[in-house]
Motif scaffolding. Sequence first.
Motif, PDB file in Angstrom:
ATOM      1  N   LEU A  92     -46.149  -0.226 -56.963  1.00  0.00           N
ATOM      2  CA  LEU A  92     -44.699  -0.363 -56.454  1.00  0.00           C
ATOM      3  C   LEU A  92     -43.928   0.742 -57.195  1.00  0.00           C
ATOM      4  O   LEU A  92     -42.969   0.846 -57.217  1.00  0.00           O
ATOM      5  CB  LEU A  92     -44.088  -1.730 -57.322  1.00  0.00           C
ATOM      6  CG  LEU A  92     -44.667  -2.835 -56.805  1.00  0.00           C
ATOM      7  CD1 LEU A  92     -44.179  -4.057 -57.621  1.00  0.00           C
ATOM      8  CD2 LEU A  92     -44.604  -3.099 -55.340  1.00  0.00           C
TER       9      LEU A  92
ATOM     10  N   CYS B 263     -39.906   1.729 -48.682  1.00  0.00           N
ATOM     11  CA  CYS B 263     -40.035   0.390 -49.640  1.00  0.00           C
ATOM     12  C   CYS B 263     -39.787  -0.752 -48.936  1.00  0.00           C
ATOM     13  O   CYS B 263     -38.891  -1.047 -48.122  1.00  0.00           O
ATOM     14  CB  CYS B 263     -38.921   0.684 -50.751  1.00  0.00           C
ATOM     15  SG  CYS B 263     -39.510   2.026 -51.912  1.00  0.00           S
TER      16      CYS B 263
ATOM     17  N   TYR C  70     -47.491   4.082 -52.378  1.00  0.00           N
ATOM     18  CA  TYR C  70     -48.523   3.046 -52.220  1.00  0.00           C
ATOM     19  C   TYR C  70     -49.884   3.633 -52.351  1.00  0.00           C
ATOM     20  O   TYR C  70     -50.246   4.858 -52.032  1.00  0.00           O
ATOM     21  CB  TYR C  70     -48.231   2.349 -50.948  1.00  0.00           C
ATOM     22  CG  TYR C  70     -46.921   1.668 -50.743  1.00  0.00           C
ATOM     23  CD1 TYR C  70     -46.626   0.460 -51.430  1.00  0.00           C
ATOM     24  CD2 TYR C  70     -45.782   2.391 -50.158  1.00  0.00           C
ATOM     25  CE1 TYR C  70     -45.491  -0.389 -51.019  1.00  0.00           C
ATOM     26  CE2 TYR C  70     -44.549   1.703 -50.068  1.00  0.00           C
ATOM     27  CZ  TYR C  70     -44.399   0.516 -50.483  1.00  0.00           C
ATOM     28  OH  TYR C  70     -43.109   0.101 -50.455  1.00  0.00           O
TER      29      TYR C  70
ATOM     30  N   LYS D 195     -41.713   4.187 -57.360  1.00  0.00           N
ATOM     31  CA  LYS D 195     -41.111   4.908 -56.654  1.00  0.00           C
ATOM     32  C   LYS D 195     -41.228   6.161 -56.577  1.00  0.00           C
ATOM     33  O   LYS D 195     -41.732   6.994 -57.556  1.00  0.00           O
ATOM     34  CB  LYS D 195     -39.456   4.786 -57.377  1.00  0.00           C
ATOM     35  CG  LYS D 195     -38.972   3.204 -57.352  1.00  0.00           C
ATOM     36  CD  LYS D 195     -38.101   2.870 -56.064  1.00  0.00           C
ATOM     37  CE  LYS D 195     -37.695   1.439 -56.094  1.00  0.00           C
ATOM     38  NZ  LYS D 195     -37.058   1.256 -54.724  1.00  0.00           N
TER      39      LYS D 195
ATOM     40  N   CYS E 229     -41.308   4.797 -51.479  1.00  0.00           N
ATOM     41  CA  CYS E 229     -42.245   4.259 -52.452  1.00  0.00           C
ATOM     42  C   CYS E 229     -43.638   4.814 -52.378  1.00  0.00           C
ATOM     43  O   CYS E 229     -44.168   5.229 -51.229  1.00  0.00           O
ATOM     44  CB  CYS E 229     -42.316   2.769 -52.507  1.00  0.00           C
ATOM     45  SG  CYS E 229     -40.650   2.164 -53.213  1.00  0.00           S
TER      46      CYS E 229
END
Length: 87
Positions: free
Chosen positions: A64, A87, A75, A66, A73
């Motif tokens: 999660l 996101c 991942y 940023k 975001c």
Amino acid sequence: MKALLLALPVAALALSACTTTPEQNTMLGAVGGAAAGYAVSSDSDKTKGALVGAAVGAVAGTFLGKTSTPGQCYYRNSAGQTYIAAC
């Protein structure tokens, strides 16, 4: 009191995630999770609670985290590859 101790690391993680690298997000998640796990565990399971909280927090911080771009975001997929998406 336990709710306050739980909320502080989560709030710190949320505020700091905007300017950190993915590795820092993982570390912050682990530290925040360990503090939360320790705070909400019974007296006999403080160590176990901290370890479980650190593991869950590290995963959450990794998946999660940023980026510096608003609305984007970091991942990580099951193969361990990191990518950026909305996101």
